[in-house]
Design a protein around this motif. Structure first.
Motif, short mmCIF file in Angstrom:
data_model
loop_
_atom_site.label_atom_id
_atom_site.label_comp_id
_atom_site.label_asym_id
_atom_site.label_seq_id
_atom_site.Cartn_x
_atom_site.Cartn_y
_atom_site.Cartn_z
N GLU A 1 0.83 -1.32 0.16
CA GLU A 1 -0.08 -0.25 -0.06
C GLU A 1 0.70 1.16 0.04
O GLU A 1 0.59 2.15 -0.59
N ARG B 1 2.50 1.77 -3.59
CA ARG B 1 1.41 2.30 -4.48
C ARG B 1 1.20 3.68 -4.40
O ARG B 1 1.01 4.18 -5.32
N GLU B 2 1.35 4.35 -2.96
CA GLU B 2 1.18 5.49 -2.70
C GLU B 2 2.43 6.43 -2.98
O GLU B 2 2.33 7.88 -2.80
N ASN B 3 3.64 5.70 -3.32
CA ASN B 3 4.92 6.79 -3.45
C ASN B 3 5.25 6.73 -4.96
O ASN B 3 5.73 5.85 -5.48
N GLN C 1 7.13 3.73 -7.30
CA GLN C 1 6.37 3.50 -8.72
C GLN C 1 7.56 3.59 -9.89
O GLN C 1 7.64 2.71 -10.53
#
Length: 113
Positions: free
Chosen positions: A69, A72-74, A78
């Motif tokens: 998680e 995915r938010e960084n 990515q």
């Protein structure tokens, strides 16, 4: 503390493997920080041929789901992951799009007899 061992294959190309190793001599600071922020205390990656073996040591609060998680938010993580796919391929038996595969421990010298 917990220890996890994972495996991954690189594309079997000497030039790509050399590039991959160079990237890992200079891991981006944001990627390094994301590893630490996830509760990973230690991480070593070993290579034989095109097979990689990772040993991760984590605190007791570490979670693979939480790490995924956070990744995915960084945006920088990515970007790194997309770049690494140039060099990586799934190990036989891995799911579609799956990179590092968790290995099952089958022996420990410390196990009680």
């Amino acid at each position: 503390m917990n220890r996890y061992c994972l495996a991954l294959d690189l594309k079997d190309d000497a030039a790509l493997i050399a590039e991959y190793e160079e990237w890992h001599r200079n891991v981006w600071p944001e990627v390094r920080q994301s590893i630490l922020d996830a509760g990973i205390i230690g991480m070593d990656i070993y290579r034989f041929g095109n097979r990689l073996f990772m040993i991760m040591e984590t605190g007791n609060t570490f979670s693979f789901d939480k790490k995924a998680e956070m990744d995915r938010e960084n945006p920088k993580v990515q970007e790194w992951e997309q770049l690494m796919w140039k060099y990586q391929q799934g190990i036989p038996g891995a799911g579609r799009g799956e990179k590092w595969v968790l290995m099952q421990r089958i022996f420990s010298l410390q196990d009680k007899i």
